[in-house]
Motif scaffolding. Structure first.
Motif, PDB file in Angstrom:
ATOM      1  N   TYR A  30       0.847  -1.207   0.000  1.00 38.71           N
ATOM      2  CA  TYR A  30       0.000   0.000   0.000  1.00 38.71           C
ATOM      3  C   TYR A  30       0.873   1.245   0.000  1.00 38.71           C
ATOM      4  O   TYR A  30       1.948   1.279   0.590  1.00 38.71           O
ATOM      5  CB  TYR A  30      -0.948   0.000   1.217  1.00 38.71           C
ATOM      6  CG  TYR A  30      -0.270   0.114   2.564  1.00 38.71           C
ATOM      7  CD1 TYR A  30       0.160  -1.018   3.246  1.00 38.71           C
ATOM      8  CD2 TYR A  30      -0.062   1.363   3.163  1.00 38.71           C
ATOM      9  CE1 TYR A  30       0.793  -0.921   4.483  1.00 38.71           C
ATOM     10  CE2 TYR A  30       0.562   1.472   4.391  1.00 38.71           C
ATOM     11  CZ  TYR A  30       0.989   0.317   5.046  1.00 38.71           C
ATOM     12  OH  TYR A  30       1.616   0.422   6.268  1.00 38.71           O
ATOM     13  N   ARG A  31       0.423   2.250  -0.730  1.00 41.36           N
ATOM     14  CA  ARG A  31       1.101   3.560  -0.739  1.00 41.36           C
ATOM     15  C   ARG A  31       0.494   4.396   0.366  1.00 41.36           C
ATOM     16  O   ARG A  31      -0.722   4.372   0.562  1.00 41.36           O
ATOM     17  CB  ARG A  31       0.864   4.248  -2.098  1.00 41.36           C
ATOM     18  CG  ARG A  31       1.654   5.545  -2.283  1.00 41.36           C
ATOM     19  CD  ARG A  31       1.246   6.294  -3.557  1.00 41.36           C
ATOM     20  NE  ARG A  31       2.216   7.366  -3.867  1.00 41.36           N
ATOM     21  CZ  ARG A  31       2.062   8.232  -4.873  1.00 41.36           C
ATOM     22  NH1 ARG A  31       0.986   8.196  -5.641  1.00 41.36           N
ATOM     23  NH2 ARG A  31       2.984   9.157  -5.098  1.00 41.36           N
ATOM     24  N   PRO A  32       1.305   5.119   1.131  1.00 36.62           N
ATOM     25  CA  PRO A  32       0.743   5.977   2.184  1.00 36.62           C
ATOM     26  C   PRO A  32      -0.008   7.176   1.575  1.00 36.62           C
ATOM     27  O   PRO A  32       0.189   7.510   0.407  1.00 36.62           O
ATOM     28  CB  PRO A  32       1.960   6.422   2.977  1.00 36.62           C
ATOM     29  CG  PRO A  32       3.143   6.158   2.125  1.00 36.62           C
ATOM     30  CD  PRO A  32       2.774   5.123   1.121  1.00 36.62           C
ATOM     31  N   PRO A  33      -0.860   7.833   2.395  1.00 34.81           N
ATOM     32  CA  PRO A  33      -1.642   8.966   1.880  1.00 34.81           C
ATOM     33  C   PRO A  33      -0.751  10.093   1.365  1.00 34.81           C
ATOM     34  O   PRO A  33       0.326  10.342   1.897  1.00 34.81           O
ATOM     35  CB  PRO A  33      -2.455   9.420   3.093  1.00 34.81           C
ATOM     36  CG  PRO A  33      -2.526   8.235   3.981  1.00 34.81           C
ATOM     37  CD  PRO A  33      -1.226   7.505   3.776  1.00 34.81           C
ATOM     38  N   GLN A  34      -1.215  10.760   0.315  1.00 33.28           N
ATOM     39  CA  GLN A  34      -0.516  11.877  -0.328  1.00 33.28           C
ATOM     40  C   GLN A  34      -1.309  13.166  -0.036  1.00 33.28           C
ATOM     41  O   GLN A  34      -2.487  13.089   0.326  1.00 33.28           O
ATOM     42  CB  GLN A  34      -0.452  11.615  -1.838  1.00 33.28           C
ATOM     43  CG  GLN A  34       0.207  10.276  -2.195  1.00 33.28           C
ATOM     44  CD  GLN A  34       1.649  10.195  -1.733  1.00 33.28           C
ATOM     45  OE1 GLN A  34       2.466  11.073  -2.005  1.00 33.28           O
ATOM     46  NE2 GLN A  34       1.976   9.142  -0.976  1.00 33.28           N
ATOM     47  N   PRO A  35      -0.673  14.336  -0.206  1.00 33.15           N
ATOM     48  CA  PRO A  35      -1.387  15.591   0.141  1.00 33.15           C
ATOM     49  C   PRO A  35      -2.646  15.799  -0.717  1.00 33.15           C
ATOM     50  O   PRO A  35      -2.597  15.656  -1.940  1.00 33.15           O
ATOM     51  CB  PRO A  35      -0.351  16.672  -0.158  1.00 33.15           C
ATOM     52  CG  PRO A  35       0.969  15.960  -0.181  1.00 33.15           C
ATOM     53  CD  PRO A  35       0.698  14.554  -0.648  1.00 33.15           C
ATOM     54  N   LEU A  36      -3.762  16.128  -0.063  1.00 31.10           N
ATOM     55  CA  LEU A  36      -4.992  16.417  -0.825  1.00 31.10           C
ATOM     56  C   LEU A  36      -4.846  17.759  -1.545  1.00 31.10           C
ATOM     57  O   LEU A  36      -5.415  17.966  -2.629  1.00 31.10           O
ATOM     58  CB  LEU A  36      -6.193  16.463   0.133  1.00 31.10           C
ATOM     59  CG  LEU A  36      -7.560  16.726  -0.495  1.00 31.10           C
ATOM     60  CD1 LEU A  36      -7.988  15.551  -1.391  1.00 31.10           C
ATOM     61  CD2 LEU A  36      -8.624  16.960   0.584  1.00 31.10           C
ATOM     62  N   GLY A  37      -4.050  18.657  -0.960  1.00 34.83           N
ATOM     63  CA  GLY A  37      -3.868  19.971  -1.588  1.00 34.83           C
ATOM     64  C   GLY A  37      -5.192  20.694  -1.624  1.00 34.83           C
ATOM     65  O   GLY A  37      -5.991  20.611  -0.684  1.00 34.83           O
ATOM     66  N   ASN A  38      -5.493  21.364  -2.747  1.00 36.49           N
ATOM     67  CA  ASN A  38      -6.750  22.144  -2.766  1.00 36.49           C
ATOM     68  C   ASN A  38      -7.841  21.382  -3.523  1.00 36.49           C
ATOM     69  O   ASN A  38      -8.763  21.979  -4.072  1.00 36.49           O
ATOM     70  CB  ASN A  38      -6.513  23.522  -3.394  1.00 36.49           C
ATOM     71  CG  ASN A  38      -6.061  23.381  -4.841  1.00 36.49           C
ATOM     72  OD1 ASN A  38      -5.935  22.252  -5.328  1.00 36.49           O
ATOM     73  ND2 ASN A  38      -5.825  24.477  -5.512  1.00 36.49           N
ATOM     74  N   ARG A  39      -7.734  20.052  -3.540  1.00 33.57           N
ATOM     75  CA  ARG A  39      -8.757  19.261  -4.233  1.00 33.57           C
ATOM     76  C   ARG A  39     -10.044  19.189  -3.389  1.00 33.57           C
ATOM     77  O   ARG A  39      -9.990  19.131  -2.169  1.00 33.57           O
ATOM     78  CB  ARG A  39      -8.250  17.845  -4.494  1.00 33.57           C
ATOM     79  CG  ARG A  39      -7.196  17.754  -5.572  1.00 33.57           C
ATOM     80  CD  ARG A  39      -6.720  16.340  -5.765  1.00 33.57           C
ATOM     81  NE  ARG A  39      -5.697  15.976  -4.783  1.00 33.57           N
ATOM     82  CZ  ARG A  39      -5.164  14.756  -4.696  1.00 33.57           C
ATOM     83  NH1 ARG A  39      -5.596  13.783  -5.471  1.00 33.57           N
ATOM     84  NH2 ARG A  39      -4.220  14.492  -3.798  1.00 33.57           N
ATOM     85  N   ALA A  40     -11.174  19.182  -4.106  1.00 28.60           N
ATOM     86  CA  ALA A  40     -12.458  19.009  -3.420  1.00 28.60           C
ATOM     87  C   ALA A  40     -12.612  17.526  -3.059  1.00 28.60           C
ATOM     88  O   ALA A  40     -12.255  16.640  -3.830  1.00 28.60           O
ATOM     89  CB  ALA A  40     -13.600  19.422  -4.344  1.00 28.60           C
ATOM     90  N   LEU A  41     -13.144  17.295  -1.837  1.00 26.39           N
ATOM     91  CA  LEU A  41     -13.480  15.936  -1.412  1.00 26.39           C
ATOM     92  C   LEU A  41     -14.983  15.945  -1.191  1.00 26.39           C
ATOM     93  O   LEU A  41     -15.478  16.688  -0.339  1.00 26.39           O
ATOM     94  CB  LEU A  41     -12.743  15.582  -0.117  1.00 26.39           C
ATOM     95  CG  LEU A  41     -13.088  14.232   0.520  1.00 26.39           C
ATOM     96  CD1 LEU A  41     -12.656  13.077  -0.392  1.00 26.39           C
ATOM     97  CD2 LEU A  41     -12.414  14.100   1.880  1.00 26.39           C
ATOM     98  N   ARG A  42     -15.713  15.227  -2.020  1.00 22.75           N
ATOM     99  CA  ARG A  42     -17.175  15.253  -1.926  1.00 22.75           C
ATOM    100  C   ARG A  42     -17.671  13.919  -1.372  1.00 22.75           C
ATOM    101  O   ARG A  42     -16.990  12.902  -1.488  1.00 22.75           O
ATOM    102  CB  ARG A  42     -17.783  15.503  -3.315  1.00 22.75           C
ATOM    103  CG  ARG A  42     -17.335  16.845  -3.933  1.00 22.75           C
ATOM    104  CD  ARG A  42     -18.052  17.121  -5.238  1.00 22.75           C
ATOM    105  NE  ARG A  42     -17.631  16.202  -6.299  1.00 22.75           N
ATOM    106  CZ  ARG A  42     -18.295  16.069  -7.460  1.00 22.75           C
ATOM    107  NH1 ARG A  42     -19.411  16.740  -7.669  1.00 22.75           N
ATOM    108  NH2 ARG A  42     -17.855  15.241  -8.383  1.00 22.75           N
TER     109      ARG A  42
END
Ligand SMILES: NS(=O)(=O)c1cccc(F)c1F
Ligand SMILES: [Zn+2]
Length: 268
Positions: A252-264
């Protein structure tokens, strides 16, 4: 050094793992990478998603080919008759191509996406490509709306998952990298989905090199249950093709930065 990473295949060890992928695969350092930590407090309940229900239709197939990729198992399931549409997918129709999963050394870890920092014991990915706009999976993987991946978390419990058991029962035949076999049982991908169909969605990437930024992610909120024994069998696969035994204990790859992405989110 670059030479060492160049020499080795990418993988999940300190010398060829997620921290050095970007040296060989520049996209891995991009701004819309996956997985991400799903921070439930910032997920916006998008009424738009509520309107366009996510719908899926799969065929049941037997004799699907399962492969040891060296990074895990993968079931090739090109299903021209399958359809995934609606929800965040606009007007396009996506078709199932393959499914695979990610796991960890212990059941305390293993999922790629995490929820408020919590990892699950594993994560199944049903990979689809946009057949409305593109002519092949490979072409679709070069475009921002090319792929749609359904992610389903694994929780460890006492009931073994019958559909996963159909996969587990073939793993002794594909112990080594490059080996493949046909799954005799009939597989219905619908059975991998949880009963509750609420999900989170965001724009991301493949979670393995080359980490193309071409995936519309749909991660179901409700996990499905597998047993510790089933996960133990996953960890017995070998990453090597020869006699040497290097078990695939984590992929598994660890979480990456969400940055300014929308999470719906959509509570189906
Ligand atoms: N882990 S993953 O679902 O992002 C993935 C990995 C390899 C090829 C893919 F098409 C894909 F979708
Ligand atoms: Zn995956």
């Amino acid at each position: 050094t670059r030479a060492r990473v160049m020499a080795a295949e990418w993988g999940y060890s300190p010398t060829n793992g997620p921290d050095v992928w970007a040296r060989l695969f520049p996209q891995a350092g991009g701004a819309r990478q996956s997985p991400v930590d799903i921070c439930t407090s910032i997920a916006s309940s998008d009424s738009n998603l509520e309107m366009k229900k996510l719908t899926f239709a799969y065929e049941s197939q037997s004799d699907l080919r399962i492969l040891n990729t060296g990074h895990g198992w993968k079931v090739e399931a090109p299903q021209s008759g399958s359809r995934l549409e609606g929800g965040p997918l606009g007007e396009d129709i996506y078709q199932l191509e393959q499914f695979h999963c990610h796991w960890g050394e212990t059941s305390a870890e293993g999922s790629e996406h995490t929820v408020d920092g919590r990892a699950y014991a594993g994560e199944l990915h049903l990979v689809h490509w946009n057949t409305t706009k593109y002519q092949s999976f490979a072409e679709a993987a070069q475009h921002p709306d090319g792929l749609a991946v359904l992610g389903v978390f694994f929780d460890v419990g006492n009931e073994s998952n019958d559909e996963i058991e159909k996969i587990v029962s073939t793993l002794s035949e594909i112990k080594f990298k490059g080996q493949f076999t046909d799954i005799p049982d009939v597989i219905d991908p619908t059975t991998f989905l949880p009963s509750g169909l609420g999900y989170w969605t965001y724009l991301g990437s493949l979670t393995t090199p080359p980490c193309n930024e071409c995936v519309i992610w749909i991660v179901y909120k409700e996990p499905i249950t597998v047993t510790e024994e089933q996960l133990v069998q996953f960890r017995c696969l070998s990453a090597c093709s020869g006699e040497a035994e290097e078990f695939i204990v984590k992929n598994y790859r660890p979480p990456q930065p969400l940055g300014n992405r929308a999470l719906r989110e959509c509570n189906a």
